[in-house]
Write a protein that holds these residues in place. Structure first.
Motif, PDB file in Angstrom:
ATOM      1  N   THR A   7       5.246  -6.124   0.878  1.00  0.00           N
ATOM      2  CA  THR A   7       5.845  -4.834   1.219  1.00  0.00           C
ATOM      3  C   THR A   7       4.741  -3.807   1.364  1.00  0.00           C
ATOM      4  O   THR A   7       3.938  -3.605   0.457  1.00  0.00           O
ATOM      5  N   MET A   8       4.688  -3.190   2.531  1.00  0.00           N
ATOM      6  CA  MET A   8       3.712  -2.134   2.794  1.00  0.00           C
ATOM      7  C   MET A   8       4.406  -0.777   2.762  1.00  0.00           C
ATOM      8  O   MET A   8       5.537  -0.629   3.248  1.00  0.00           O
ATOM      9  N   PHE A   9       3.724   0.215   2.200  1.00  0.00           N
ATOM     10  CA  PHE A   9       4.190   1.595   2.210  1.00  0.00           C
ATOM     11  C   PHE A   9       3.284   2.428   3.108  1.00  0.00           C
ATOM     12  O   PHE A   9       2.055   2.357   2.996  1.00  0.00           O
ATOM     13  N   VAL A  10       3.879   3.217   3.995  1.00  0.00           N
ATOM     14  CA  VAL A  10       3.111   4.171   4.804  1.00  0.00           C
ATOM     15  C   VAL A  10       3.831   5.522   4.793  1.00  0.00           C
ATOM     16  O   VAL A  10       5.055   5.572   4.741  1.00  0.00           O
ATOM     17  N   TRP A  11       3.052   6.593   4.844  1.00  0.00           N
ATOM     18  CA  TRP A  11       3.623   7.949   4.803  1.00  0.00           C
ATOM     19  C   TRP A  11       3.698   8.512   6.219  1.00  0.00           C
ATOM     20  O   TRP A  11       3.209   9.585   6.541  1.00  0.00           O
ATOM     21  N   ILE A  37       7.735  -0.094   4.683  1.00  0.00           N
ATOM     22  CA  ILE A  37       8.606   1.012   4.286  1.00  0.00           C
ATOM     23  C   ILE A  37       7.925   2.308   4.709  1.00  0.00           C
ATOM     24  O   ILE A  37       6.811   2.605   4.268  1.00  0.00           O
ATOM     25  N   CYS A  38       8.586   3.044   5.573  1.00  0.00           N
ATOM     26  CA  CYS A  38       8.004   4.259   6.128  1.00  0.00           C
ATOM     27  C   CYS A  38       9.036   5.381   6.050  1.00  0.00           C
ATOM     28  O   CYS A  38      10.067   5.238   5.401  1.00  0.00           O
ATOM     29  N   MET A  94       9.868   9.831  -2.024  1.00  0.00           N
ATOM     30  CA  MET A  94       9.123   8.819  -2.780  1.00  0.00           C
ATOM     31  C   MET A  94      10.064   7.977  -3.637  1.00  0.00           C
ATOM     32  O   MET A  94       9.934   6.753  -3.704  1.00  0.00           O
ATOM     33  N   PHE A  95      11.017   8.639  -4.280  1.00  0.00           N
ATOM     34  CA  PHE A  95      11.996   7.934  -5.116  1.00  0.00           C
ATOM     35  C   PHE A  95      12.803   6.944  -4.277  1.00  0.00           C
ATOM     36  O   PHE A  95      13.013   5.786  -4.683  1.00  0.00           O
ATOM     37  N   LYS A  96      13.240   7.366  -3.093  1.00  0.00           N
ATOM     38  CA  LYS A  96      14.016   6.489  -2.222  1.00  0.00           C
ATOM     39  C   LYS A  96      13.170   5.317  -1.698  1.00  0.00           C
ATOM     40  O   LYS A  96      13.667   4.201  -1.549  1.00  0.00           O
ATOM     41  N   MET A  97      11.875   5.576  -1.437  1.00  0.00           N
ATOM     42  CA  MET A  97      10.984   4.498  -1.012  1.00  0.00           C
ATOM     43  C   MET A  97      10.775   3.498  -2.139  1.00  0.00           C
ATOM     44  O   MET A  97      10.714   2.281  -1.900  1.00  0.00           O
ATOM     45  N   SER A 111      -0.146  -0.458  -0.547  1.00  0.00           N
ATOM     46  CA  SER A 111       0.000   0.984  -0.323  1.00  0.00           C
ATOM     47  C   SER A 111      -1.082   1.491   0.609  1.00  0.00           C
ATOM     48  O   SER A 111      -2.279   1.358   0.321  1.00  0.00           O
ATOM     49  N   HIS A 112      -0.654   2.072   1.718  1.00  0.00           N
ATOM     50  CA  HIS A 112      -1.583   2.659   2.673  1.00  0.00           C
ATOM     51  C   HIS A 112      -1.759   4.138   2.350  1.00  0.00           C
ATOM     52  O   HIS A 112      -0.850   4.950   2.542  1.00  0.00           O
ATOM     53  N   ASP A 113      -2.916   4.468   1.826  1.00  0.00           N
ATOM     54  CA  ASP A 113      -3.316   5.825   1.459  1.00  0.00           C
ATOM     55  C   ASP A 113      -2.672   6.305   0.162  1.00  0.00           C
ATOM     56  O   ASP A 113      -1.687   5.746  -0.325  1.00  0.00           O
ATOM     57  N   LEU A 114      -3.253   7.389  -0.349  1.00  0.00           N
ATOM     58  CA  LEU A 114      -2.916   7.849  -1.693  1.00  0.00           C
ATOM     59  C   LEU A 114      -1.471   8.315  -1.818  1.00  0.00           C
ATOM     60  O   LEU A 114      -0.855   8.154  -2.874  1.00  0.00           O
ATOM     61  N   ASN A 115      -0.907   8.883  -0.750  1.00  0.00           N
ATOM     62  CA  ASN A 115       0.452   9.409  -0.864  1.00  0.00           C
ATOM     63  C   ASN A 115       1.529   8.327  -0.901  1.00  0.00           C
ATOM     64  O   ASN A 115       2.720   8.638  -0.971  1.00  0.00           O
TER      65      ASN A 115
END
Length: 397
Positions: A7-11, A37-38, A94-97, A111-115
């Motif tokens: 699972t990848m996260f991007v902002w 997840i974006c 963030m909570f929903k992600m 996680s892609h980047d600090l946010n």
């Protein structure tokens, strides 16, 4: 054997993120199940909340709820207004992600980047059966424009303790990260995919914008402070070459730049195209005679950048005019694919434009050198680092 899930996260909305797209595709092609997840902003309701890509990965876009404007108008305290307008919606997103990430039950959270790192930490480590966490830092978060460096530094130092592997863009940033945290991360360059530019159908910019056939100088990227764009427009004005300057992209500085063009009476020579989808960008780049990568040394994030657009120009055989940043200069000078100038030097920028415009022999040498250089500087070579990393992660697990 069960397919391993990542699972990848991007902002962002994951429609124009070339780096994450490359990584997701590379891992998907090698048998991993990738879920990205974006986010989806209020003005992006047209985007699919769930999207299955032909390459095999998926994207779940989480809607960012906002406080209604009529309620914000009632909050007269500026600091409190900012909390409700910006920080509260971001926290809720963030909570929903995190909810979506926990639901995925991945083997690795990336996680892609600090946010997006807090999402990764909570999903991977705050559980009984801890998962692997990869931190893919595209930027130098402790030295960026418009960032509260002190607070960001505290947050990153706290969260980095939970990370199993950190990825950064190049060796300069890897050394900096090691200096800060005592661990040297993996360098994964943001090179362009390898392709034959001759097989790309160029967009006829002359016909689309109803202009005569002249040389095109090109900038592609974000329109923000620190990119040298106001200097570029001024230098292009002073160079007074019989050519066009195309500016592809969008950002906070766009209106200011458009006003500058009007003030200099350059409307017929400087053309703003707006944002171009990543998959169509090379069709624009192909028409360029030369490209710009003229970051200004306003922070370490800029100073240490490799810049994906440099390699996009290379793949399209478009010689560059670039500023004297170590990672950029190393490639341009070693491969002899363009001209290096000092940042903030309008006169040097003007002369570089004139030189490339007039000296077609030099220009053609740069083009030929790019054809050779791209055999090394391409994602097909670089992605092996990512694939080897994941193979080792699952060996350990």
């Amino acid at each position: 054997m069960t397919m391993k899930q990542i699972t990848m996260f991007v902002w962002n909305n994951f429609t124009n993120d070339a780096r994450v797209t490359r990584e997701a595709k590379a891992l998907s092609d090698h048998g991993y199940k990738i879920n990205v997840i974006c986010k989806k902003e209020k003005n992006e309701k047209y985007l699919n909340s769930f999207q299955q890509y032909n390459e095999g990965y998926t994207a779940a876009r989480i809607y960012k709820n906002e406080i209604p404007q009529f309620l914000l108008n009632k909050i007269k305290n500026p600091k409190l207004n900012k909390v409700f307008k910006k920080h509260l919606p971001n926290a809720l997103l963030m909570f929903k992600m995190i909810q979506q990430g926990r639901k995925n039950e991945a083997d690795v959270y990336h996680s892609h980047d600090l946010n997006t790192l807090i999402q990764g930490v909570i999903c991977s480590k705050l559980r009984r059966d801890k998962k692997i966490l990869v931190f893919d830092s595209h930027e130098v978060n402790t030295s960026r424009t418009n960032y509260n460096i002190k607070i960001v530094g505290i947050i990153e130092r706290l969260l980095i303790k939970f990370v199993d592997v950190t990825i950064v863009e190049n060796d300069t940033r890897a050394k900096y990260h090691e200096l800060l945290y005592g661990i040297k991360p993996i360098s994964l360059h943001n090179y362009s995919e390898y392709y034959d530019i001759q097989s790309v159908d160029a967009i006829d910019l002359y016909k689309r914008y109803q202009i005569p056939n002249k040389k095109i100088f090109l900038y592609q990227g974000g329109l923000q402070k620190g990119r040298g764009l106001d200097l570029l427009i001024q230098a292009f004005y002073e160079a007074n070459v019989d050519a066009y300057l195309f500016i592809i992209g969008d950002g906070k500085q766009k209106m200011e730049l458009e006003n500058q063009v009007k003030a200099l009476n350059l409307n017929e020579k400087v053309i703003f195209t707006g944002r171009v989808p990543y998959e169509k960008l090379r069709a624009y780049t192909k028409s360029a005679y030369a490209g710009f990568q003229i970051l200004q040394n306003i922070n370490f994030n800029h100073y240490s950048a490799s810049s994906n657009k440099l390699f996009e120009y290379m793949m399209a055989h478009v010689p560059v005019i670039a500023t004297n940043m170590p990672e950029i200069k190393k490639v341009v000078d070693t491969e002899k694919i363009g001209l290096i100038i000092e940042d903030n030097d309008i006169n040097a920028l003007k002369n570089a434009i004139i030189t490339l415009f007039e000296n077609e022999v030099l220009h053609n040498e740069f083009v030929q050198n790019m054809k050779n250089a791209k055999e090394y500087y391409n994602w097909e070579n670089e992605k092996k680092i990512l694939l080897d990393l994941y193979a080792k992660l699952f060996e350990v697990k």
